[in-house]
Design a protein around this motif. Structure first.
Motif, PDB file in Angstrom:
ATOM      1  N   ASP A  51      16.511  -1.409   7.202  1.00  0.00           N
ATOM      2  CA  ASP A  51      17.464  -2.239   7.935  1.00  0.00           C
ATOM      3  C   ASP A  51      16.726  -3.183   8.883  1.00  0.00           C
ATOM      4  N   THR A  52      16.203  -4.245   8.313  1.00  0.00           N
ATOM      5  CA  THR A  52      15.515  -5.274   9.100  1.00  0.00           C
ATOM      6  C   THR A  52      16.365  -6.537   9.085  1.00  0.00           C
ATOM      7  N   PRO A  53      16.737  -7.088  10.221  1.00  0.00           N
ATOM      8  CA  PRO A  53      17.611  -8.275  10.247  1.00  0.00           C
ATOM      9  C   PRO A  53      17.006  -9.440   9.469  1.00  0.00           C
ATOM     10  N   LEU A  54      17.890 -10.252   8.910  1.00  0.00           N
ATOM     11  CA  LEU A  54      17.457 -11.400   8.130  1.00  0.00           C
ATOM     12  C   LEU A  54      16.550 -12.317   8.954  1.00  0.00           C
ATOM     13  N   GLU A  55      16.884 -12.514  10.248  1.00  0.00           N
ATOM     14  CA  GLU A  55      16.092 -13.410  11.078  1.00  0.00           C
ATOM     15  C   GLU A  55      14.647 -12.929  11.198  1.00  0.00           C
ATOM     16  N   GLU A  56      14.486 -11.610  11.335  1.00  0.00           N
ATOM     17  CA  GLU A  56      13.146 -11.044  11.435  1.00  0.00           C
ATOM     18  C   GLU A  56      12.387 -11.178  10.118  1.00  0.00           C
ATOM     19  N   CYS A  57      13.083 -10.924   9.000  1.00  0.00           N
ATOM     20  CA  CYS A  57      12.434 -11.062   7.690  1.00  0.00           C
ATOM     21  C   CYS A  57      11.985 -12.497   7.457  1.00  0.00           C
ATOM     22  N   GLU A  58      12.819 -13.443   7.913  1.00  0.00           N
ATOM     23  CA  GLU A  58      12.485 -14.854   7.716  1.00  0.00           C
ATOM     24  C   GLU A  58      11.299 -15.252   8.602  1.00  0.00           C
ATOM     25  N   LYS A  59      11.181 -14.640   9.786  1.00  0.00           N
ATOM     26  CA  LYS A  59      10.013 -14.910  10.631  1.00  0.00           C
ATOM     27  C   LYS A  59       8.735 -14.417   9.961  1.00  0.00           C
ATOM     28  N   ARG A  60       8.822 -13.235   9.358  1.00  0.00           N
ATOM     29  CA  ARG A  60       7.642 -12.660   8.694  1.00  0.00           C
ATOM     30  C   ARG A  60       7.268 -13.485   7.462  1.00  0.00           C
ATOM     31  N   ASP A  61       8.221 -13.671   6.585  1.00  0.00           N
ATOM     32  CA  ASP A  61       8.062 -14.482   5.363  1.00  0.00           C
ATOM     33  C   ASP A  61       6.671 -14.343   4.755  1.00  0.00           C
ATOM     34  N   PRO A  62       6.270 -13.103   4.374  1.00  0.00           N
ATOM     35  CA  PRO A  62       4.877 -12.876   3.929  1.00  0.00           C
ATOM     36  C   PRO A  62       4.487 -13.656   2.676  1.00  0.00           C
ATOM     37  N   LYS A  63       5.453 -14.025   1.840  1.00  0.00           N
ATOM     38  CA  LYS A  63       5.137 -14.741   0.598  1.00  0.00           C
ATOM     39  C   LYS A  63       5.607 -16.199   0.633  1.00  0.00           C
ATOM     40  N   GLY A  64       6.119 -16.640   1.765  1.00  0.00           N
ATOM     41  CA  GLY A  64       6.582 -18.014   1.882  1.00  0.00           C
ATOM     42  C   GLY A  64       7.852 -18.307   1.117  1.00  0.00           C
ATOM     43  N   LEU A  65       8.607 -17.244   0.759  1.00  0.00           N
ATOM     44  CA  LEU A  65       9.791 -17.430  -0.086  1.00  0.00           C
ATOM     45  C   LEU A  65      10.972 -18.005   0.695  1.00  0.00           C
ATOM     46  N   TYR A  66      11.136 -17.566   1.942  1.00  0.00           N
ATOM     47  CA  TYR A  66      12.245 -18.091   2.732  1.00  0.00           C
ATOM     48  C   TYR A  66      12.075 -19.590   2.972  1.00  0.00           C
ATOM     49  N   LYS A  67      10.828 -20.004   3.226  1.00  0.00           N
ATOM     50  CA  LYS A  67      10.554 -21.426   3.444  1.00  0.00           C
ATOM     51  C   LYS A  67      10.944 -22.246   2.216  1.00  0.00           C
ATOM     52  N   LYS A  68      10.579 -21.735   1.026  1.00  0.00           N
ATOM     53  CA  LYS A  68      10.925 -22.423  -0.217  1.00  0.00           C
ATOM     54  C   LYS A  68      12.447 -22.455  -0.409  1.00  0.00           C
ATOM     55  N   ALA A  69      13.110 -21.330  -0.088  1.00  0.00           N
ATOM     56  CA  ALA A  69      14.562 -21.262  -0.265  1.00  0.00           C
ATOM     57  C   ALA A  69      15.260 -22.240   0.669  1.00  0.00           C
ATOM     58  N   ARG A  70      14.821 -22.315   1.906  1.00  0.00           N
ATOM     59  CA  ARG A  70      15.428 -23.237   2.863  1.00  0.00           C
ATOM     60  C   ARG A  70      15.231 -24.689   2.435  1.00  0.00           C
ATOM     61  N   ALA A  71      14.121 -24.943   1.734  1.00  0.00           N
ATOM     62  CA  ALA A  71      13.831 -26.300   1.284  1.00  0.00           C
ATOM     63  C   ALA A  71      14.527 -26.628  -0.034  1.00  0.00           C
ATOM     64  N   GLY A  72      15.278 -25.674  -0.570  1.00  0.00           N
ATOM     65  CA  GLY A  72      15.995 -25.913  -1.814  1.00  0.00           C
ATOM     66  C   GLY A  72      15.117 -25.795  -3.053  1.00  0.00           C
ATOM     67  N   LEU A 126      13.938 -22.843  -4.163  1.00  0.00           N
ATOM     68  CA  LEU A 126      14.075 -21.492  -4.722  1.00  0.00           C
ATOM     69  C   LEU A 126      15.551 -21.123  -4.688  1.00  0.00           C
ATOM     70  N   ALA A 127      16.183 -21.121  -5.861  1.00  0.00           N
ATOM     71  CA  ALA A 127      17.623 -20.860  -5.940  1.00  0.00           C
ATOM     72  C   ALA A 127      17.918 -19.373  -5.990  1.00  0.00           C
ATOM     73  N   ASN A 128      19.134 -19.000  -5.596  1.00  0.00           N
ATOM     74  CA  ASN A 128      19.634 -17.622  -5.687  1.00  0.00           C
ATOM     75  C   ASN A 128      18.766 -16.643  -4.898  1.00  0.00           C
ATOM     76  N   PHE A 129      18.339 -17.066  -3.706  1.00  0.00           N
ATOM     77  CA  PHE A 129      17.481 -16.197  -2.891  1.00  0.00           C
ATOM     78  C   PHE A 129      18.352 -15.390  -1.940  1.00  0.00           C
ATOM     79  N   THR A 130      18.170 -14.091  -1.965  1.00  0.00           N
ATOM     80  CA  THR A 130      19.019 -13.194  -1.177  1.00  0.00           C
ATOM     81  C   THR A 130      18.918 -13.501   0.314  1.00  0.00           C
ATOM     82  N   GLY A 131      20.084 -13.653   0.936  1.00  0.00           N
ATOM     83  CA  GLY A 131      20.152 -13.945   2.354  1.00  0.00           C
ATOM     84  C   GLY A 131      20.297 -15.415   2.654  1.00  0.00           C
ATOM     85  N   ILE A 132      19.924 -16.280   1.699  1.00  0.00           N
ATOM     86  CA  ILE A 132      20.033 -17.722   1.899  1.00  0.00           C
ATOM     87  C   ILE A 132      21.209 -18.270   1.104  1.00  0.00           C
ATOM     88  N   ASP A 133      21.132 -18.190  -0.230  1.00  0.00           N
ATOM     89  CA  ASP A 133      22.258 -18.657  -1.045  1.00  0.00           C
ATOM     90  C   ASP A 133      22.737 -17.589  -2.024  1.00  0.00           C
TER      91      ASP A 133
END
Length: 631
Positions: free
Chosen positions: A564-585, A587-594
């Motif tokens: 149970d780690t909040p989405l905001e914390e996971c996005e800060k960690r972003d160890p593989k850079g996936l959240y950054k890609k998802a926010r930039a459009g 990476l589609a169908n990324f859990t927590g983003i779209d």
């Protein structure tokens, strides 16, 4: 003869006459605002099937909320819900009874709006004829085609094409013939053999009960005369005998009967029967009813059968003649109309209700979807609300059935959401997949208990779930290291690792995610059978698939661990850079983003990585295994 005796005799004669009249069940359907409710209101009004108090109320309602400028709004006779009257639309299915001197009728007024297609299918499921309305100004629309396709799939072979609102196109013969020709071609493609086109105006009554003076070029029947005379009889008694058992009747130790309604054919005492799916045979001893025993039961009769032998029969079994058995399978191909607001995803489990039996089931393959406009077959991985498809289904165990075109009662089914109990799909079986019944479990002498005993542990699945970046894989790796140091036998199934091999053909759509977890659940089950402590680290975003994985295991073998780690914390960690890609459009169908994540409701263990370290979290998991006796 006294006045009272004469009235009694006349009443008796009238009731006898009414009892001899045949019954026609029909529906009205089509696109929204084509005049379905007005048409039924016209039939009821002109056939004088409205009581005086109803007429008075109708006149008052027409002045208050009607849509006809203060004139009688006939649609209000069947638009009974307050929301229907306020919005001027039909939402629910409204059933009305009326009769003439030639026939009795039960009519279902079904909704035209696309979101209420499920209600239209419900009304059509018992109908013998469909009145499909078309607005003469708009012609054949997508919803007209969708309803026509459902009518064809549901086995309704008689259709009236009611080209309504002819008064708004100046009673144009050319316009009527254009619409009739277009619909006739479509009806042929969807398997509707008998179409009677009728130009009419439900509002003014043209060609509803009386021949229209405004359309002298039309010499066909009025709607009512066609309904009174159309031959919709089907010789159900000529079909093979079928009786789904609804209830085992055991009032005392001296009587055991099997109650149900005959849905095809006929049966007599002495006939040799077979019980499906068990294939046990016996013969009919008695046909019992409340009014006494019968010499014969035919389609439509509700009876209780007693048999010459005491054999095990349960509600949901089907009794058939021994020389004309129904098919039995745990897999079949079927047309499916999806009625759920959540999409149908292959691999997700539902309940299937066919006849009197309910069995767990899943769609194993969506072979194609059907474009209702062109009838083109389309590829797809999911089925959305009101979409039609041809699918393969697999059941938890075999059931008896007939193809839908041979017996509507034996070949029609519904799919039910296992957790909300809502009906989410209606299907029509095309054929059984024979290969399914050739499979059986091969018994092995070395079983799960023996393998686990050799390893000195109790097998289980530690199912880690949470957002990407929550720490699932890190904690899973540490747990395995600690168990390995204790001499335990383990294996980690990691979300990224399995996509390099077993699941490399899957993407990240909802349908692919469901299939991803289904495969992992099956693999985890095999590892548990091998006596292993299996650790999985997957986002596994949907509760339904996590429940599915849980139900694959034995009692106590599935341990859900929510990281149970909040989405905001996971996005800060972003160890593989996936959240950054998802926010930039990118990476589609990324859990927590779209794409949604559904957190567990009652996990066995919750770990909050903002509060403890990964090392302490791993120790907490191992301690739980020790406390519960797994190690």
């Amino acid at each position: 003869m006294t006045l009272q005796s004469r009235a009694t005799a006349e009443l008796a004669a009238y009731l006898e006459q009414q009892g001899d009249l045949g019954l026609l069940r029909f529906i009205t359907c089509g696109s929204v605002d084509d005049g379905k409710s007005t048409l039924i209101g016209r039939l009821l009004y002109d056939s004088k099937m409205i009581f005086e108090d109803q007429l008075a109320q109708l006149e008052a309602d027409s002045r208050r909320i009607g849509t006809t400028g203060g004139q009688i709004d006939l649609a209000l006779l069947v638009d009974g819900l307050q929301a229907e009257r306020e919005q001027g639309i039909t939402i629910d299915v409204a059933y009305r009874f009326f009769a003439t001197n030639r026939r009795k009728f039960v009519v279902a007024d079904t909704p035209g709006h696309e979101q209420y297609t499920r209600n239209m299918a419900t009304g059509a499921s018992t109908a013998q004829l469909a009145v499909i309305l078309v607005d003469a100004r708009k012609g054949v629309l997508t919803q007209t085609r969708r309803h026509s396709m459902i009518v064809g799939l549901l086995g309704i072979r008689h259709v009236v094409l009611a080209v309504n609102k002819m008064d708004l196109v100046e009673y144009s013969q050319a316009r009527f013939e254009e619409i009739a020709a277009e619909f006739a071609e479509f009806a042929k493609q969807v398997g509707i053999p008998n179409v009677q086109p009728i130009p009419m105006s439900a509002l003014t009554g043209d060609n509803v009960l009386q021949q229209s003076r405004n359309m002298p070029w039309y010499d066909g029947p009025t709607l009512l005369s066609h309904l009174e005379t159309v031959d919709v009889t089907s010789d159900d008694t000529a079909k093979p005998f079928r009786m789904p058992v609804q209830w085992v009747n055991r009032p005392n130790q001296d009587f055991r009967g099997y109650a149900g309604t005959v849905v095809g054919g006929k049966v007599r005492p002495g006939d040799r029967i077979v019980v499906l799916p068990s294939m046990r045979q016996s013969s009919v001893q008695r046909i019992v009813t409340f009014d006494g025993d019968l010499d014969e039961a035919v389609a439509g009769d509700a009876v209780t059968l007693t048999l010459a032998d005491e054999i095990d029969i349960a509600a949901g079994d089907v009794i058939a003649l021994a020389d004309q058995p129904a098919e039995v399978s745990d897999q079949f191909a079927a047309h499916l109309l999806w009625m759920g607001t959540e999409p149908m995803l292959p691999g997700r489990q539902y309940l299937l209700r066919i006849g009197a039996v309910t069995v767990p089931a899943e769609v194993t393959e969506l072979k194609y979807k059907i474009n209702v406009n062109t009838l083109e077959h389309l590829a797809g991985k999911a089925l959305d609300l009101n979409e039609l498809a041809f699918c393969n289904l697999a059941l938890d165990h075999a059931v008896a059935f007939d193809p839908y075109e041979q017996n509507r009662d034996m070949g029609g089914f519904i799919l039910i959401d296992r957790f909300t109990n809502a009906t989410v799909g209606a299907g029509m079986i095309a054929f059984g997949l024979r290969r399914a019944t050739n499979l059986a479990w091969h018994k092995l002498d070395v079983d799960k208990e023996a393998r686990a005993k050799l390893k000195g542990q109790s097998p289980c699945v530690l199912w880690f779930t949470g957002f990407s970046g929550s720490g699932k894989s890190t904690i899973a790796n540490l747990v395995e290291k600690k168990l390995h140091a204790l001499g335990r036998h383990t294996y980690v199934l990691d979300g990224d690792n399995v996509r390099h091999g077993l699941n490399k053909d899957l993407g990240f759509t909802e349908a692919d995610r469901v299939e991803n977890i289904r495969r992992i659940g099956e693999v985890a089950k095999l590892f548990v059978d091998a006596g292993m402590i299996t650790i999985t680290a997957f986002i596994s975003p949907f509760r339904a698939e996590r429940r599915m994985a849980r139900e694959l295991m034995g009692e106590g073998e599935f341990i859900e661990v929510f990281i149970d780690t909040p989405l905001e914390e996971c996005e800060k960690r972003d160890p593989k850079g996936l959240y950054k890609k998802a926010r930039a459009g990118k990476l589609a169908n990324f859990t927590g983003i779209d794409s949604a994540y559904e957190p567990p409701e009652t996990p066995e263990l919750v770990i909050r990585t903002q509060e403890i370290s990964a090392e302490d979290a791993a120790e907490k998991v191992v301690a739980m295994l020790r406390e519960r006796g797994y190690i």
